[in-house]
Design a protein around this motif. Structure first.
Motif, PDB file in Angstrom:
ATOM      1  N   LYS B 364     -64.210  -1.653  33.489  1.00 40.71           N
ATOM      2  CA  LYS B 364     -62.759  -1.802  33.449  1.00 40.71           C
ATOM      3  C   LYS B 364     -62.150  -1.922  34.846  1.00 40.71           C
ATOM      4  N   THR B 365     -60.951  -2.470  34.917  1.00 47.12           N
ATOM      5  CA  THR B 365     -60.263  -2.541  36.206  1.00 47.12           C
ATOM      6  C   THR B 365     -59.664  -1.170  36.521  1.00 47.12           C
ATOM      7  N   ILE B 366     -59.334  -0.996  37.808  1.00 39.66           N
ATOM      8  CA  ILE B 366     -58.752   0.276  38.220  1.00 39.66           C
ATOM      9  C   ILE B 366     -57.440   0.520  37.477  1.00 39.66           C
ATOM     10  N   GLU B 367     -56.652  -0.546  37.279  1.00 36.60           N
ATOM     11  CA  GLU B 367     -55.384  -0.373  36.564  1.00 36.60           C
ATOM     12  C   GLU B 367     -55.619   0.153  35.157  1.00 36.60           C
ATOM     13  N   TRP B 368     -56.604  -0.421  34.478  1.00 36.10           N
ATOM     14  CA  TRP B 368     -56.915   0.019  33.123  1.00 36.10           C
ATOM     15  C   TRP B 368     -57.333   1.481  33.124  1.00 36.10           C
ATOM     16  N   ILE B 369     -58.217   1.836  34.079  1.00 31.06           N
ATOM     17  CA  ILE B 369     -58.723   3.215  34.147  1.00 31.06           C
ATOM     18  C   ILE B 369     -57.581   4.203  34.359  1.00 31.06           C
ATOM     19  N   ALA B 373     -55.839   6.971  31.545  1.00 35.24           N
ATOM     20  CA  ALA B 373     -55.699   8.411  31.764  1.00 35.24           C
ATOM     21  C   ALA B 373     -54.277   8.859  31.433  1.00 35.24           C
ATOM     22  N   LEU B 374     -53.332   7.966  31.662  1.00 29.36           N
ATOM     23  CA  LEU B 374     -51.933   8.308  31.411  1.00 29.36           C
ATOM     24  C   LEU B 374     -51.602   8.286  29.921  1.00 29.36           C
ATOM     25  N   THR B 375     -52.049   7.227  29.234  1.00 30.39           N
ATOM     26  CA  THR B 375     -51.628   7.020  27.851  1.00 30.39           C
ATOM     27  C   THR B 375     -52.572   7.651  26.849  1.00 30.39           C
ATOM     28  N   GLY B 376     -53.793   7.941  27.301  1.00 25.38           N
ATOM     29  CA  GLY B 376     -54.777   8.475  26.363  1.00 25.38           C
ATOM     30  C   GLY B 376     -55.050   7.505  25.235  1.00 25.38           C
ATOM     31  N   GLY B 377     -54.982   6.195  25.490  1.00 21.62           N
ATOM     32  CA  GLY B 377     -55.307   5.199  24.488  1.00 21.62           C
ATOM     33  C   GLY B 377     -54.096   4.726  23.690  1.00 21.62           C
ATOM     34  N   ARG B 384     -45.339  -2.402  29.567  1.00 21.40           N
ATOM     35  CA  ARG B 384     -46.297  -2.945  30.496  1.00 21.40           C
ATOM     36  C   ARG B 384     -45.882  -2.692  31.955  1.00 21.40           C
ATOM     37  N   GLU B 385     -44.579  -2.913  32.209  1.00 17.60           N
ATOM     38  CA  GLU B 385     -44.077  -2.744  33.576  1.00 17.60           C
ATOM     39  C   GLU B 385     -44.199  -1.298  34.024  1.00 17.60           C
ATOM     40  N   GLU B 386     -43.899  -0.396  33.092  1.00 21.43           N
ATOM     41  CA  GLU B 386     -43.950   1.013  33.462  1.00 21.43           C
ATOM     42  C   GLU B 386     -45.382   1.426  33.811  1.00 21.43           C
ATOM     43  N   LEU B 387     -46.332   0.955  32.970  1.00 20.41           N
ATOM     44  CA  LEU B 387     -47.736   1.282  33.225  1.00 20.41           C
ATOM     45  C   LEU B 387     -48.149   0.804  34.617  1.00 20.41           C
ATOM     46  N   HIS B 388     -47.773  -0.422  34.907  1.00 23.67           N
ATOM     47  CA  HIS B 388     -48.147  -1.001  36.194  1.00 23.67           C
ATOM     48  C   HIS B 388     -47.528  -0.197  37.346  1.00 23.67           C
TER      49      HIS B 388
END
Lengths: 311, 523
Positions: B364-369, B373-377, B384-388
């Protein structure tokens, strides 16, 4: 280990029930088979009574099992001779053939596998890999025919069909078994070598191998003293599977080389519905396979000190 | 300090060049390596991973695979060039004149062979005239001389039946049995606990003194080299950057890299009391028993009590098997409580692990990893913007550029991966971070950077940190308070200043002494 023995006995019991049950259920009346279609109803009934066929199934099973344990697997329907006598001089022949091929398998595979690993990627390795592929692809019976033709007819190293009984001439008996045993062993040698080569190469990258070299060992002594034992563990299971499988292989090879083992006899008995004989042979095979598995387990414990003890 | 009375050079390496064609190893090259080893001296080779120190040592021991490396130069021993002589000639010397011990004593011993024949092996190969009984006598003697008791039992044992320290002693006995002139020790204590490490170092010193064996000691640990070696060679990227008397090199390093290495060792000297304002207690553990359920359940942690305040860094020190990680798991709620209470209502916690290679999903990419961890799936709860934005912010906290979001773990260095692992912990704004040996897999210079980062995070986020480490220097550098664990119990607890400068328990003193901290403090 005790638990293993108990489970082995339980397995054997299950097999016996299955075998006896199967033959009791499949159609075909042994009494009819014995007396022929001309027999009268009365004589058939008398025969059934005499053969104990009228008793309920569990009773029949118990009777058979008790006799079997006492070393009497019954009387052949077809020959009217005790099964024991009938198999007595055939079983050792097949057993000798199978064990002989197993010894050949080990004696040829180990040095060859080690050499393969030593010369990885070099000419020896590549030539024998190709050769191995070819041998693996040839069915044993055809290999047997080839061996008979080449060594028996062209080179005249042995006389095809010139089987000698082990009672008369044990040495000649073994000499005659050499080529049939080779025919059974060779395809398996190719497979074992391939597996052993891979295992040796895997082990050779481990730290203890470096330690062995640091003490001044030659490559050969590193391979034989240290690597072989470690690489052999996964091969052991494969060899055990082969040993049991080789019994089946021997049935065909006995035909090709004209060896009076149980192979041909088994076929005839199945076709002739000679239940006591077939039951005895199947029980024998089952015991052999279970025995081999127990032995394999024992070997693992002997080689690897990390196994066993607590269980 | 050491007088140059051992003027007899026994080994000289001239202009050694090694290059691996396949770059599968971490160390792939050595350039212009020169070394002279005198009889009876101890020379250290230090450097970080990839420096080429092990490669040089293996070359001297004749253990580089012949076909896989390109080599040039000369290794002269006994007027013979070991690098360019035939295998058969080299073998005469291996184990007899030059012996080696390795980092992993477990995997370096043949698992299926009893200890006895392994110890005797060099003798059997090089002195076939010695008979069985005599060989066994010498093996038992060798086992005894490395401080093993009950030598008959050890002789018959298999490697898995011995402890790590015993295995390394066995390795040393096997190396010394033929009384070699040179002993090459390749990171021999790295895999061992500090107290055991100190014993092995003492043993090497004694062998050097009594048998006059020259020792080539390869290590990444400068404090060890300082304790043991008269002379030191510093390597970086396959080259020697500095060489000299150990005392001189440590006091007055000539090369900037050497200075950087020495600086990176966390010092244990009185720090002025930071006078940190104490926050409220956020976690308090009382009378905790924990372990693994099963039949029977294994109770590993016994009657542990401690508390943690907001913004505090608490160190948890102890040797392997002392229950540090089990305690951490119990605090995180990953293990069932067997007894006691954990009071930390509504605490958000996160974990950082030792191995930054194993703990990040390589696919996985670092962003995904980070966002995982934040969303727990449950990604749908976030835009999307907030995650980024949150992922980029977490990366910024660990001082990595936003461009790293696109990368995958394999494209990062060890230090960078550990930063990502820390960002992964930080993204959920935790109140408590449990870091299990976060720097022990890293090189010293990288280790120093991560330590600085941990301090910065505490300052900026106010999170409480429970830092598990076996390295007492790291704990001193980072932590406010420390718990010393032994066999599942806390034996000593207090402010690091107090514990390090006025230890009350014998075990604490032993640990400090083994880490070489006492001597430095008095100096």
């Amino acid at each position: 280990m005790l638990r293993k023995l108990i489970s082995a006995a339980a397995t054997l019991f299950a097999v016996s029930v299955l075998v006896f049950g199967a033959f009791a259920l499949i159609p075909g009346d042994p009494a009819l088979k014995k007396l022929g279609t001309q027999a009268t109803q009365e004589s058939l009934a008398r025969m059934r009574e005499q053969m104990g066929l009228n008793a309920p199934l569990p009773v029949r099973y118990a009777r058979w099992a008790v006799h079997f344990i006492n070393g009497d697997p019954g009387t052949s329907y077809s020959y009217d001779i005790p099964v024991r006598t009938l198999l007595g001089d055939k079983l050792p022949v097949t057993l000798a053939l199978v064990l002989f091929s197993f010894v050949l398998l080990i004696v040829i595979s180990i040095p060859l596998g080690i050499r393969h690993a030593k010369y990885e990627g070099r000419l020896f390795d590549r030539v024998f890999l190709v050769l191995g592929q070819i041998v693996m692809a040839i069915p044993p019976f055809f290999l047997g025919i080839l061996l008979t033709w080449f060594f028996g007819i062209v080179l005249r190293v042995f006389t095809p069909g010139g089987y000698v009984s082990y009672r008369q001439d044990p040495a000649g008996f073994l000499a005659y078994l050499f080529f049939p045993a080779l025919a059974i062993a060779l395809p398996r040698v190719a497979m074992t070598v391939k597996l052993l080569r891979a295992e040796v190469l895997k082990e050779a990258t481990k730290d203890y191998v470096r330690t062995a070299y640091s003490r001044g060992n030659s490559t050969m002594s590193v391979l034989y003293r240290h690597v072989l034992k470690n690489a052999f563990l996964p091969v052991l299971t494969f060899l055990a599977m082969n040993l049991t499988d080789m019994v089946a292989g021997s049935v065909v090879i006995e035909q090709v080389f004209g060896i009076p083992g149980i192979g041909r006899f088994l076929l005839v008995s199945i076709l002739g519905r000679d239940h006591p004989v077939v039951e005895a042979i199947i029980m024998g095979l089952a015991a052999f396979i279970i025995g081999v598995n127990l032995l394999t387990d024992l070997c693992y414990r002997l080689i690897d000190p990390r196994i066993g003890g607590e269980s | 300090m050491r007088e140059t009375k051992h003027t007899l050079p026994i080994l000289s390496v001239e202009d050694l060049q090694i290059e691996f064609r396949d770059h599968s190893l971490p160390e792939t090259a050595v350039h212009d390596f020169d070394l002279i080893l005198h009889a009876g001296e101890i020379v250290g080779i230090v450097g970080e991973s990839g420096a080429g120190k092990s490669l040089s040592a293996l070359a001297i021991a004749g253990l580089l695979k012949r076909h896989s490396a390109a080599k040039a130069g000369r290794i002269l021993f006994d007027d013979l060039d070991l690098l360019n002589c035939p295998r058969e000639v080299l073998r005469e010397y291996q184990g007899d004149e030059i012996a080696v011990i390795f980092q992993e004593p477990m995997s370096s011993l043949d698992p299926l062979m009893r200890i006895g024949p392994q110890v005797e092996e060099s003798l059997r190969i090089h002195h076939p005239d010695i008979d069985r009984a005599e060989r066994k006598r010498r093996a038992l003697e060798a086992l005894e001389s490395v401080g093993l008791t009950d030598t008959e039992r050890v002789y018959r044992a298999y490697p898995h039946e011995l402890s790590g320290g015993m295995r390394q002693r066995v390795m040393i006995a096997a190396a010394m049995i033929a009384e070699p002139q040179i002993l090459i020790a390749d990171e021999p204590t790295t895999a061992l606990d500090v107290t055991v490490q100190a014993q092995i170092i003492a043993l090497l010193k004694e062998i050097n003194r009594t048998k006059n064996t020259a020792i080539l000691f390869i290590s990444h640990d400068l404090s060890l080299v300082r304790q043991l070696c008269g002379r030191v060679v510093v390597m970086r990227d396959g080259r020697i950057v500095e060489e000299g008397e150990t005392a001189r090199v440590f006091a007055d390093p000539q090369d900037p890299y050497t200075a950087q290495l020495i600086d990176a060792i966390p010092r244990v000297e009185k720090k002025e009391s930071a006078g940190r304002e104490q926050g409220e207690t956020i976690l308090s553990v009382t009378g905790l028993d924990a372990g693994y359920p099963g039949h029977p359940p294994r109770r590993i942690v016994h009657d542990v009590s401690f508390s943690l305040k907001k913004g505090e860094i608490l160190g948890l020190a102890g040797e392997s098997g002392s229950g540090k990680s089990t305690l951490a798991k119990a605090v995180l709620g990953l293990l069932p409580l067997m007894n006691g209470t954990i009071d930390g209502a509504g605490l958000r916690s996160a974990m950082v692990f030792q191995d930054p290679y194993g703990s990040l999903n390589p696919a996985k990419t670092i962003e995904w990893i980070l966002t995982e961890a934040l969303t727990g799936g449950r990604r749908r709860n976030f835009s999307r913007e907030e995650l980024h934005r949150r992922a980029a912010a977490a990366l910024a906290q660990v001082e990595l550029p936003e461009s790293f979001l696109e990368r995958r773990p394999a494209e990062l260095s060890g230090g960078q991966r550990q930063r990502v692992a820390i960002a992964e912990a930080l993204i959920g704004s935790p109140d408590l971070i449990i870091a299990d040996e976060p720097v022990s897999a890293l090189d010293v210079t990288v280790q120093a950077q991560i330590i600085t980062l941990i301090e910065k995070i505490r300052r900026e986020t106010g999170a409480a940190i429970l830092l598990i480490a076996h390295d007492l220097r790291v704990i001193y550098r980072v932590c406010d308070r420390v718990l010393i664990m032994k066999q599942g119990r806390i034996v000593e607890e207090g402010d690091v200043e107090r514990v390090y400068f006025d230890p009350q328990e014998e075990y604490t003193k032993e640990l400090l002494r083994a880490a070489g901290i006492g001597s430095e403090r008095d100096a």
